[in-house]
Motif scaffolding. Structure first.
Motif, mmCIF file in Angstrom:
data_model
loop_
_atom_site.group_PDB
_atom_site.id
_atom_site.type_symbol
_atom_site.label_atom_id
_atom_site.label_comp_id
_atom_site.label_asym_id
_atom_site.label_seq_id
_atom_site.Cartn_x
_atom_site.Cartn_y
_atom_site.Cartn_z
ATOM 1 N N THR A 1 13.043 1.093 -5.728
ATOM 2 C CA THR A 1 13.980 0.664 -4.688
ATOM 3 C C THR A 1 13.536 1.111 -3.297
ATOM 4 O O THR A 1 14.144 0.719 -2.304
ATOM 5 C CB THR A 1 15.384 1.226 -4.976
ATOM 6 N N VAL A 2 12.494 1.937 -3.227
ATOM 7 C CA VAL A 2 12.020 2.465 -1.945
ATOM 8 C C VAL A 2 10.826 1.645 -1.471
ATOM 9 O O VAL A 2 9.881 1.413 -2.226
ATOM 10 C CB VAL A 2 11.633 3.954 -2.073
ATOM 11 N N ALA A 3 10.859 1.210 -0.224
ATOM 12 C CA ALA A 3 9.747 0.445 0.339
ATOM 13 C C ALA A 3 8.533 1.352 0.534
ATOM 14 O O ALA A 3 8.658 2.455 1.082
ATOM 15 C CB ALA A 3 10.157 -0.179 1.671
ATOM 16 N N ASP A 4 7.372 0.906 0.077
ATOM 17 C CA ASP A 4 6.153 1.698 0.249
ATOM 18 C C ASP A 4 4.986 0.777 0.591
ATOM 19 O O ASP A 4 5.178 -0.407 0.875
ATOM 20 C CB ASP A 4 5.861 2.557 -0.988
ATOM 21 N N ASP A 5 3.771 1.350 0.566
ATOM 22 C CA ASP A 5 2.587 0.616 1.007
ATOM 23 C C ASP A 5 1.749 0.070 -0.154
ATOM 24 O O ASP A 5 0.620 -0.385 0.065
ATOM 25 C CB ASP A 5 1.700 1.527 1.866
ATOM 26 N N GLU A 6 2.272 0.116 -1.370
ATOM 27 C CA GLU A 6 1.460 -0.263 -2.513
ATOM 28 C C GLU A 6 1.023 -1.722 -2.444
ATOM 29 O O GLU A 6 -0.133 -2.051 -2.733
ATOM 30 C CB GLU A 6 2.210 0.003 -3.813
ATOM 31 N N SER A 7 1.911 -2.610 -2.057
ATOM 32 C CA SER A 7 1.538 -4.033 -2.008
ATOM 33 C C SER A 7 0.484 -4.288 -0.939
ATOM 34 O O SER A 7 -0.433 -5.109 -1.138
ATOM 35 C CB SER A 7 2.774 -4.892 -1.748
ATOM 36 N N THR A 8 0.582 -3.575 0.195
ATOM 37 C CA THR A 8 -0.440 -3.727 1.241
ATOM 38 C C THR A 8 -1.801 -3.293 0.737
ATOM 39 O O THR A 8 -2.824 -3.951 0.984
ATOM 40 C CB THR A 8 -0.050 -2.907 2.480
ATOM 41 N N LEU A 9 -1.827 -2.180 0.015
ATOM 42 C CA LEU A 9 -3.085 -1.702 -0.550
ATOM 43 C C LEU A 9 -3.661 -2.700 -1.542
ATOM 44 O O LEU A 9 -4.879 -2.929 -1.583
ATOM 45 C CB LEU A 9 -2.869 -0.354 -1.234
ATOM 46 N N GLN A 10 -2.804 -3.283 -2.331
ATOM 47 C CA GLN A 10 -3.293 -4.255 -3.301
ATOM 48 C C GLN A 10 -3.885 -5.483 -2.615
ATOM 49 O O GLN A 10 -4.931 -5.999 -3.037
ATOM 50 C CB GLN A 10 -2.164 -4.655 -4.244
ATOM 51 N N TRP A 11 -3.262 -5.932 -1.544
ATOM 52 C CA TRP A 11 -3.801 -7.082 -0.820
ATOM 53 C C TRP A 11 -5.127 -6.734 -0.149
ATOM 54 O O TRP A 11 -6.047 -7.572 -0.106
ATOM 55 C CB TRP A 11 -2.789 -7.590 0.204
ATOM 56 N N LEU A 12 -5.230 -5.515 0.393
ATOM 57 C CA LEU A 12 -6.501 -5.089 0.976
ATOM 58 C C LEU A 12 -7.590 -5.028 -0.098
ATOM 59 O O LEU A 12 -8.734 -5.439 0.127
ATOM 60 C CB LEU A 12 -6.355 -3.719 1.643
#
Length: 646
Positions: free
Chosen positions: A172-183
């Motif tokens: 439920t907490v917004a983090d940077d995991e999706s950004t890392l995956q796209w990078l």
């Protein structure tokens, strides 16, 4: 360099066995499995005359593979191991690199003779290619995981955003995991470009690796010369030779006199450290709203205590020196639970890590403390990808062929999909007749391969291990660990920045260290991908009766098709898994694969090659022992992960 077209062999399908020059040769045998095509026969070209003034002659497969070797093992697992244990465990990497040197030379032996990569030679052994395809797909499965691309995303993200990515276990907490995956996905896709454009793919990759070696080793050497100490280098260099050293958990007060004596301050913090107990969460009751209700405290003597709690902090008495008597009481806080150990001295590092040597302990007649197996997965990973590791070494033989060395001159090379229009690849190998005229040439080629590996590849591996280890030994506090699965590739950058005093200089060094980490990981993804695709395309190009019907120039379309399939698999994996998870899965398989491959290469070179060209008994023994070493490491790591820790 290899000819641009595939020349016709001068003596098609003549035998590879030995016979004196000028005598009739017997009917050509069909080596190994009948499902593989017979060889062609031609003359062995002479090796180039080597002179040190012409040092560029050394820039062959060893350069490309040496650049690729400065990769995941050195930048990901190296800092994790050396930050916790210093240089003491680097002897494992020494054995791994030495074993791979022998392996690389021996797979090139087969290619110099036949013009075929070693995978094709393996498929020639009984029971035949159908069996070995299934076996090696299982052994090579770990190589398919694109952990280098996902790991390279971390330093890139950090350099762009100025801070480590924030990752939360709470969905439920917004983090940077999706950004890392796209990078990671973007890096992975870009790493495929050298495999598509250009003439000979091998040359494109060699240029990339040359730039990487100059940039990465240049920066790290600058830091090593101007910002590290002599003691750091003594520790790292001696660590490569501390054979038999193992990790243990022990108090620093070895003689029990309560005084910090010379040699007892393992982590150089000026205190006599005890063994700080580990804390492990057992269960949660409605974790999104309530605190944990049960956790375990693991004492120095191996015993555990369970606590049922309604609120923190709580107090507990626990053994911290392994004498069976509880000390304390100590207050356990939420911060302790979060860091997973009881931080008695408040320094944020779990004390108790140490090392001992099984040989010196035996010589002194003393009992060795219990070995700490908690980091065995990373020690196994260090072994697996020190150098190249797994089956990622096998492209050495492919690149030997593409370089046009030995009988590779008669076979051709794999071109890029766009460019390289005149390049083609023969469907079968071409061997030479080992007689009194060809044997001197053979010996010159073999010395050429040895120089490539011993003067270029092996030093690149040891430098690639020592320089990143220097960063962690010099700038990280001894015993540093991380639970952030994304942090391993950038954990030294902040420490270096703080060490030089911050400011603009510190920020510059911080950025350059992150850039260095990116250059270590991202280009290696291209070589890793090419190695995976190349060894399978090369093998099927000869093993498949259907593919053997294609024109030799059609190899580029086959190669490109496999690139597309690999990209689909890699993109799928990058969408779901974290880099450390991919790394540990891959390297568990790596050691099994390399160990069994060592023994299979020994079989190929003894059973298929003619007697005058086979390795001598010292090389056979060394290759067998190397295979045994990798299999033992793989077995211990697997048992610890799935049996002992259960």
């Amino acid at each position: 360099m290899a000819d641009q077209t595939v020349p016709e062999p001068t003596e098609p399908n003549l035998p590879p066995d030995s016979a004196p020059a000028g005598q009739d040769r017997p009917a050509a045998p069909h080596p190994g499995s009948r499902d593989m095509p017979p060889w062609n026969v031609a003359e062995l070209p002479d090796a180039p005359t080597f002179r040190w003034k012409q040092w560029t002659m050394l820039l062959g497969p060893g350069l490309l593979m040496g650049g690729a070797a400065i990769g995941g093992g050195e930048w990901l697992t190296g800092p994790i191991v050396t930050a916790r244990y210093g240089g003491a465990m680097l002897w494992l990497a020494t054995l791994s690199v030495l074993g791979q040197v022998i392996y690389n030379i021996e797979i090139s032996r087969y290619t110099l003779y036949s013009g075929e990569p070693i995978f094709t030679g393996k498929f020639r052994t009984l029971p035949g290619p159908k069996f070995w395809i299934i076996a090696y797909l299982l052994l090579d499965f770990g190589s398919f995981f694109p952990y280098l691309a996902s790991s390279a995303a971390v330093p890139l993200f950090t350099a762009i955003n100025g801070a480590l990515p924030f990752i939360s276990d709470d969905p439920t907490v917004a983090d940077d995991e999706s950004t890392l995956q796209w990078l990671g996905i973007a890096i992975f896709v870009l790493s495929m470009i050298p495999l598509i454009f250009g003439g000979k793919i091998y040359n494109s990759l060699k240029y990339i690796m040359t730039f990487k070696i100059v940039a990465v080793l240049g920066f790290l050497t600058f830091i090593a010369v101007f910002y590290s100490t002599v003691d750091t280098w003594k520790e790292i260099c001696s660590g490569f030779f501390k054979f038999g050293t193992v990790p243990i958990r022990a108090v620093e007060d070895a003689n029990g006199n309560g005084v910090l004596d010379e040699g007892e301050d393992w982590d150089s913090d000026g205190r006599l450290d005890v063994i700080e107990p580990g804390l492990s969460l057992v269960s949660r009751d409605a974790p999104e709203t309530n605190p944990p209700v049960e956790f375990k405290v693991s004492a120095a003597d191996g015993t555990t205590q369970s606590f049922q709690i309604d609120a923190l902090p709580v107090t507990a008495s626990v053994d911290t020196d392994g004498d069976g008597t509880a000390e304390g009481p100590f207050e356990i806080t939420q911060a302790d639970l979060d860091r997973k150990f009881l931080d008695i001295d408040g320094d944020g590092i779990q004390d108790g890590d140490n090392v001992d040597n099984i040989f010196t302990a035996a010589a002194a007649g003393r009992e060795l403390p219990p070995i700490d197996w908690s980091l065995v997965a990373f020690l196994s990973a260090l072994v697996a990808i020190s150098g190249s590791g797994g089956l990622s070494n096998t492209p050495v033989s492919n690149y030997t062929r593409d370089q046009g060395w030995g009988m590779g001159k008669h076979v051709g090379a794999i071109p890029g999909m766009i460019g390289g229009h005149d390049l083609a690849l023969s469907h079968t190998g071409t061997v030479f007749h080992p007689d009194e005229e060809s044997m001197p040439r053979w010996r010159r080629w073999y010395r050429h391969i040895m120089r490539d590996q011993l003067v270029v590849w092996m030093p690149a591996c040891f430098l690639g291990l020592a320089l990143p280890s220097m960063l962690s030994v010099q700038f990280l506090a001894r015993g540093t660990t991380t639970d952030n699965k994304w942090e391993a590739s950038v954990m030294t950058a902040g420490a270096l920045r703080d060490s030089v005093g911050g400011g603009n200089l510190g920020t510059t060094f911080w950025f350059l260290t992150l850039l260095c980490g990116f250059l270590v990981l991202a280009p290696s993804m291209a070589v890793s991908a090419d190695g995976i695709i190349r060894r399978w395309v090369d093998a099927f190009w000869t093993a498949s009766a259907r593919l053997r019907k294609l024109d030799p120039k059609a190899i580029k379309q086959v190669y490109f098709g496999v690139v597309v399939v690999y990209m689909a698999f890699g993109l799928t994996m990058l969408s779901f898994a974290q880099p450390q998870t991919l790394l540990l899965i891959a390297t568990t398989i790596y050691n099994f694969a390399l160990g069994l491959s060592c023994w299979h290469v020994l079989w190929v070179n003894v059973a298929i090659m003619p007697k005058p060209l086979r390795p001598g008994w010292p090389i056979r023994a060394a290759l067998f022992c190397a295979g045994l070493f990798y299999l033992l490491v793989a077995t211990v790591s697997t048992l610890q992960r799935f049996v002992w820790s259960a």
